[in-house]
Scaffold this active site. Structure first.
Site, short mmCIF file in Angstrom:
data_model
loop_
_atom_site.label_atom_id
_atom_site.label_comp_id
_atom_site.label_asym_id
_atom_site.label_seq_id
_atom_site.Cartn_x
_atom_site.Cartn_y
_atom_site.Cartn_z
N GLY A 177 0.84 -1.20 0.00
CA GLY A 177 0.00 0.00 0.00
C GLY A 177 0.87 1.24 0.00
O GLY A 177 2.02 1.21 -0.44
N SER A 178 0.32 2.31 0.52
CA SER A 178 1.01 3.60 0.45
C SER A 178 2.10 3.70 1.53
O SER A 178 2.07 2.99 2.53
CB SER A 178 0.00 4.73 0.64
OG SER A 178 -0.59 4.61 1.91
N GLY A 233 2.06 2.41 5.34
CA GLY A 233 3.17 1.53 5.71
C GLY A 233 3.83 1.98 7.00
O GLY A 233 4.18 1.16 7.86
N GLU A 244 5.69 -3.48 0.85
CA GLU A 244 5.75 -3.13 -0.57
C GLU A 244 4.97 -1.83 -0.71
O GLU A 244 3.74 -1.84 -0.77
CB GLU A 244 5.13 -4.23 -1.44
CG GLU A 244 5.87 -5.55 -1.39
CD GLU A 244 7.20 -5.52 -2.15
OE1 GLU A 244 7.55 -4.49 -2.74
OE2 GLU A 244 7.89 -6.56 -2.12
N CYS A 262 2.13 0.15 -8.86
CA CYS A 262 3.19 0.63 -7.97
C CYS A 262 4.47 0.88 -8.76
O CYS A 262 5.13 1.90 -8.58
CB CYS A 262 3.43 -0.36 -6.84
SG CYS A 262 3.68 -2.04 -7.39
P1 NDP Z 1 -3.33 2.28 1.28
O1 NDP Z 1 -2.07 2.39 2.00
O2 NDP Z 1 -4.35 3.33 1.44
O3 NDP Z 1 -4.06 0.91 1.66
C1 NDP Z 1 -3.45 -0.33 1.56
C2 NDP Z 1 -4.16 -1.32 2.45
O4 NDP Z 1 -3.95 -0.97 3.83
C3 NDP Z 1 -5.67 -1.32 2.28
O5 NDP Z 1 -6.16 -2.63 2.46
C4 NDP Z 1 -6.11 -0.42 3.41
O6 NDP Z 1 -7.44 -0.61 3.76
C5 NDP Z 1 -5.18 -0.87 4.50
N1 NDP Z 1 -5.03 0.07 5.60
C6 NDP Z 1 -5.41 1.38 5.69
N2 NDP Z 1 -5.04 1.90 6.90
C7 NDP Z 1 -4.43 0.90 7.59
C8 NDP Z 1 -3.82 0.81 8.87
N3 NDP Z 1 -3.75 1.86 9.68
N4 NDP Z 1 -3.28 -0.36 9.24
C9 NDP Z 1 -3.29 -1.43 8.42
N5 NDP Z 1 -3.87 -1.41 7.18
C10 NDP Z 1 -4.43 -0.26 6.76
O7 NDP Z 1 -2.93 2.09 -0.23
P2 NDP Z 1 -3.89 2.05 -1.49
O8 NDP Z 1 -4.90 0.96 -1.36
O9 NDP Z 1 -4.35 3.43 -1.76
O10 NDP Z 1 -2.88 1.57 -2.63
C11 NDP Z 1 -2.15 2.44 -3.39
C12 NDP Z 1 -0.71 2.47 -2.92
O11 NDP Z 1 -0.16 1.15 -2.88
C13 NDP Z 1 0.17 3.24 -3.88
O12 NDP Z 1 1.06 4.08 -3.18
C14 NDP Z 1 0.96 2.16 -4.59
O13 NDP Z 1 2.15 2.59 -5.14
C15 NDP Z 1 1.11 1.14 -3.52
N6 NDP Z 1 1.38 -0.17 -4.08
C16 NDP Z 1 2.61 -0.72 -3.91
C17 NDP Z 1 2.94 -1.92 -4.50
C18 NDP Z 1 4.28 -2.53 -4.32
O14 NDP Z 1 4.43 -3.72 -4.59
N7 NDP Z 1 5.27 -1.81 -3.86
C19 NDP Z 1 1.97 -2.63 -5.33
C20 NDP Z 1 0.70 -1.97 -5.43
C21 NDP Z 1 0.44 -0.79 -4.81
P3 NDP Z 1 -8.59 0.32 3.08
O15 NDP Z 1 -8.29 0.41 1.61
O16 NDP Z 1 -9.79 -0.45 3.34
O17 NDP Z 1 -8.48 1.65 3.75
#
Ligand code: NDP
Length: 467
Positions: free
Chosen positions: A219-220, A224, A241, A275
Site C-alpha cells: 500500500g502507500s 506503511g 511493498e 506501484c
Molecule cells: P493504502 O495504504 O491506502 O491501503 C493499503 C491497504 O492498507 C488497504 O487494504 C487499506 O485498507 C489498509 N489500511 C489502511 N489503513 C491501515 C492501517 N492503519 N493499518 C493497516 N492497514 C491499513 O494504499 P492504497 O490501497 O491506496 O494503494 C495504493 C498504494 O499502494 C500506492 O502508493 C501504490 O504505489 C502502492 N502499491 C505498492 C505496491 C508494491 O508492490 N510496492 C503494489 C501496489 C500498490 P482500506 O483500503 O480499506 O483503507
C-alpha cells in the site's frame, strides 16, 4: 445471469454497502464490511488450522496449492469479470484476464520453487545447516490496484511455507479480494486461508493481533509507516511493498520509434495505477521531440473505456479519491506552464472515474506531478541536458521501487542502471515482474523481498541446526 457473473454473485452479500462500477457508477454488488472485532475470530481460525497445515509435507502443501491454481484457471473468466466490474480494468490487454491468469502462474511457480535445506558446513567434526520454519499466522493487507494478484503473491508464499493466512483486502476492492480467496479455498483445507473485510481500522487490528507473526503489507508509504508503528508491540516481521515514483531515463542513442511502445505501457498499464509503473520520463535534448511524438503516437491509438467492452485497453481510475489526486497534479502542472501534449482535460460530469491519457511535457523537475506519486494516466516528461543531471533527478525522491534505462547500447544502460537507487532497474522495458525474480523496494518504497526463493524465505523463520 451470465455464467461469468456467478462468482460475483457468490461473494456479494445480500445487504450492506453498494459497490459501484468505477466505469459507470452502476451498483454491481454489496459488501457487508467487518469491524476490528471480527479480526480476532479470523485469527482464531488461522491459529487453529496452522499446526495441521504445517504438519503436511512440503509436497502435500505444494500439491494443494497446485489444485488452487487449477481452481483459479477454472474460474478465470469469472475472476476477471469481478475485477473488471469492481476495479475498472479492461477485460482485454494487460487488464482483468491478464491479472487472473497471472494469479495461477504465481501460485504454480511458488509451489514449485525448490527450497532445499542449505548445508553451511559439512566437515568431519562439524555440520551446520539452515532450514526455514513457518512463522505461524501471516496477515496479508492489500491495495485496490491489482487486488487479486497482489493477494496471491503473498498468500501463496506464506501457505507454501506452512503458515496460515488472514487476508484483508482494500475496502475499495473487497469483492475482488473475497473472490480470489473463495476460489483458492475450493482446493485448500478449511481455515488455512481466511478473509476479513473492512477499512483501515480492520487492517490495523490485524497488525496489532499478537498471534500474527508476520505482516505482508502492500500500500502507500503513509499507511506503511502506520503498520510499522502498530507492529512494534508484537515485534512482528514485516514485508512492506509501498509506493513508487519510478524514473525512466532515455539515453541519447535510443531509437524513439523502437522504445515508444514500451515506454507507453510501462507508464500507462492499468491506467497508471501500478506501484512500479514508469511515473517520470527523462529525455535528452538530442531526441526529446522525437520521443514525445512517438509516445504520443502510441497513446493516441490506445482505446480507453468501459472495461467490459472488448477492445478497450485502458479503463477508469478505481475511485474518486485517486481521480482527485491525478487532477490536482495535472492542473498544477498546467498552472506552472507545462505543455499538455495530450489529455489533461477530463470531463468531470461524465459517469465513472475516467481520466484521459495525459502527457505533460516541458515540466520542471520540481513540479509536484514529478515529485509525487500520481498513480494515474498522466506522465510528466522532463528534459535533461547531461546524464549526471538525469541520474541526480532520478535518485532525488524518497521512493526507490523501480527505474528504467533505455538505450541501444546495453553496457551504456547498465552503467547508469547500477547508479539508480531502486529495487529493480529494467533495461529497455519497465515494470515487468516475474515469479522467479525477487521484487522489492529501496528507500521509502519498503523493505523485504517477494517472489523466487527469497520470497519464500521472507515468510519463514530461519533455523540453524548445528552438530
Ligand atoms: P493504502 O495504504 O491506502 O491501503 C493499503 C491497504 O492498507 C488497504 O487494504 C487499506 O485498507 C489498509 N489500511 C489502511 N489503513 C491501515 C492501517 N492503519 N493499518 C493497516 N492497514 C491499513 O494504499 P492504497 O490501497 O491506496 O494503494 C495504493 C498504494 O499502494 C500506492 O502508493 C501504490 O504505489 C502502492 N502499491 C505498492 C505496491 C508494491 O508492490 N510496492 C503494489 C501496489 C500498490 P482500506 O483500503 O480499506 O483503507
Amino acid at each position: 445471469m451470465e455464467e461469468r457473473e456467478a462468482l460475483l454473485d457468490r461473494v456479494s452479500s445480500s445487504d450492506g454497502t453498494g459497490v459501484k462500477d468505477p466505469a459507470t457508477g452502476a451498483v454491481i454488488g454489496r459488501v457487508s464490511f467487518g469491524t476490528p472485532g471480527d479480526v480476532a475470530a479470523a485469527v482464531d481460525t488461522a491459529v487453529a488450522a496452522q499446526p495441521g497445515w504445517a504438519a503436511l509435507s512440503d509436497e502435500e502443501r505444494c500439491a494443494a496449492l497446485m489444485r488452487a491454481a487449477d481452481a483459479i484457471e477454472a474460474h478465470a473468466e469469472e475472476l476477471a469479470y469481478v475485477l473488471s466490474r469492481e476495479q475498472g480494468k479492461t477485460m482485454d490487454g494487460l487488464g482483468a484476464r491478464f491479472e487472473a491468469a497471472g494469479c495461477a502462474i504465481w501460485v504454480r511457480t511458488a509451489a514449485s520453487t525448490p527450497l532445499p535445506v542449505e548445508v553451511l558446513i559439512d566437515e568431519p567434526a562439524s555440520h551446520a545447516e539452515l532450514r526455514y520454519r513457518p512463522v505461524g499466522v501471516v496477515g496479508v493487507i492489500t491495495p485496490w490496484n491489482w487486488p487479486m494478484i497482489i493477494a496471491c503473491w503473498q498468500i501463496v508464499s506464506a501457505l507454501r511455507m506452512g503458515n496460515t493466512v488472514v487476508q484483508k483486502p482494500s475496502e475499495h476492492t473487497t469483492l475482488s479480494g473475497l473472490a480470489i480467496v473463495e476460489v483458492m479455498n475450493e482446493a485448500l483445507p478449511p481455515g488455512v486461508l481466511t478473509a476479513v473485510t473492512g477499512a483501515g481500522d480492520v487492517g490495523d487490528a490485524l497488525v496489532r493481533d499478537r498471534r500474527v507473526g508476520k505482516v505482508m503489507f502492500t500500500g502507500s508509504v503513509k499507511t506503511g509507516m502506520k503498520v510499522v508503528e502498530a507492529s512494534a508491540g508484537n515485534l512482528s516481521r514485516l514485508t512492506l511493498e509501498l509506493g513508487g515514483n519510478d524514473a525512466g531515463i532515455v539515453l541519447p542513442d535510443a531509437d524513439p520509434q523502437a522504445i515508444a511502445e514500451g515506454v507507453f505501457w510501462g507508464a500507462f498499464i492499468n491506467s497508471g495505477q501500478t506501484c512500479n509503473a514508469l511515473k517520470r520520463l527523462y529525455l535528452p535534448d538530442a531526441i526529446y521531440d522525437e520521443v514525445v511524438d512517438a509516445v504520443a503516437g502510441i497513446a493516441a491509438k490506445v482505446p480507453m473505456g468501459i472495461g467490459l467492452d472488448e477492445g478497450n485497453a485502458l479503463g477508469p481510475l478505481q475511485n474518486q479519491m485517486q481521480w482527485n489526486v491525478v487532477n490536482r497534479l495535472v492542473e498544477d502542472a498546467k498552472a506552472r506552464g507545462a505543455r499538455v501534449v495530450m489529455g489533461g482535460d477530463p470531463d468531470a460530469g461524465a459517469p465513472g472515474h475516467f481520466y484521459p491519457k495525459t502527457l505533460i511535457a516541458d515540466i520542471d523537475n520540481s513540479a509536484p506531478l514529478v515529485q509525487e506519486e500520481q498513480f494515474g494516466p498522466a506522465l510528466p516528461i522532463i528534459r535533461y541536458t547531461g546524464l549526471e543531471q538525469a541520474v541526480e533527478w532520478a535518485n532525488g525522491v524518497d521512493f526507490g521501487l523501480g527505474a528504467s534505462v533505455w538505450s541501444a547500447d546495453r553496457e551504456a544502460a547498465l552503467a547508469i542502471a547500477v547508479r539508480l537507487q531502486a529495487g529493480t532497474v529494467w533495461i529497455n522495458s519497465h515494470g515487468g515482474v516475474d515469479p522467479r525474480i525477487p521484487f522489492g523496494g529501496a528507500k521509502h518504497s519498503g523493505y523485504g523481498l517477494e517472489f523466487g526463493v527469497e520470497g519464500l524465505k521472507a515468510v519463514s523463520v530461519p533455523q540453524v541446526i548445528s552438530g
